[in-house]
Design a protein around this motif. Structure first.
Motif: not given
Length: 254
Positions: A119, A124, A141, A143, A145, A150-152, A193, A201, A204
């Motif tokens: 992560q 990324e 994968e 994504v 919030e 926002f995190y992938e 994604l 997505f 983000k």
């Protein structure tokens, strides 16, 4: 039982049942403790380089009564594990460049590892490029919030024909009737994604457009040639993201 954030809970969901896992940069060891408390892992290593988090992780494991299942170790990256000790490695909450550095420097320790759950907070695409170069294939994968960020989360597996699988995964894709997303862009947006209809997505990348617009608005007119060039690059980047999102909205799964 410890409570995890949405981000850590999602990471935990990618750890296979019965795994032997090393959580690198474990902070307070919340992830390994949760995995052990839920019976998801047979064994875990919580690795942390800094004194404060190492002590916090040691305390967390001791208070949970999990000293026989979780080994808390202080050291740099994958140096905290022995070769063939674990089959899953998780690394979360760091920049993509740092994650790549940890994986690259610790490659001998990955010989027995079959699953990587990563992560990165930023960059990324650098992580995806490293996975391709080192014959790992994205299995999934996500994504998400959380608290305005926002995190992938990337989950990669060993693959018997990684080169072929990655060529197919990063083959240029057509969005809509005409837009072609090239391999380099797929590494940025996420090849999996980009094929889904996740609202996070879209959110983000709308947020990324806003950030770029804010930077452009703050740039002074009549600056240096380098500043002008940078402004044009940002304008082109914003336009491209808008184009991708527009086409993505038209073809996204319902």
């Amino acid at each position: 039982m410890v409570k995890l954030s949405k981000r850590l809970h999602t990471i935990a969901s990618y750890v296979p049942e019965g795994a032997k896992v090393a959580d690198i940069g474990s902070d307070h060891a919340l992830l390994p403790v949760y995995l052990a408390q839920t019976g998801r892992v047979a064994y875990a290593v919580a690795g942390e380089i800094n004194d404060g988090p190492f002590e916090a992780a040691s305390k967390q494991v001791k208070e949970a009564g999990l000293g026989s299942v979780i080994s808390v170790r202080q050291g740099n990256g994958l140096a905290v594990i022995d070769e063939h000790e674990v089959d899953v490695v998780t690394i979360a909450g760091m920049g993509g460049a740092l994650i790549v550095s940890i994986l690259e420097e610790g490659k001998p320790k990955l010989a027995s590892v079959r699953t990587l759950v990563l992560q990165p907070n930023v960059a990324e695409d650098q992580v995806r490029h490293w996975l391709v170069r080192n014959d790992w294939v994205l299995h999934d994968e996500t994504v998400l919030e959380e608290d305005g960020k926002f995190y992938e989360i990337l989950c990669a597996y060993r693959h018997p024909d990684a080169a072929s699988a990655n060529r197919e995964l990063y083959r240029p894709k057509r969005l809509g009737e005409g837009l072609i997303v090239e391999s380099v862009e797929l590494a940025r947006y996420g090849p999996l994604l980009l094929t889904r209809g996740d609202a996070a997505f879209y959110d983000k990348w709308k947020s990324e457009i806003e950030k770029i617009s804010h930077i452009i608005a703050g740039m002074t007119r009549g600056g240096t040639e380098a500043a002008y060039k940078r402004q044009q690059e940002l304008l082109a980047e914003r336009e491209r993201i808008e184009e991708v999102l527009s086409c993505w909205q038209k073809v996204k799964p319902s």
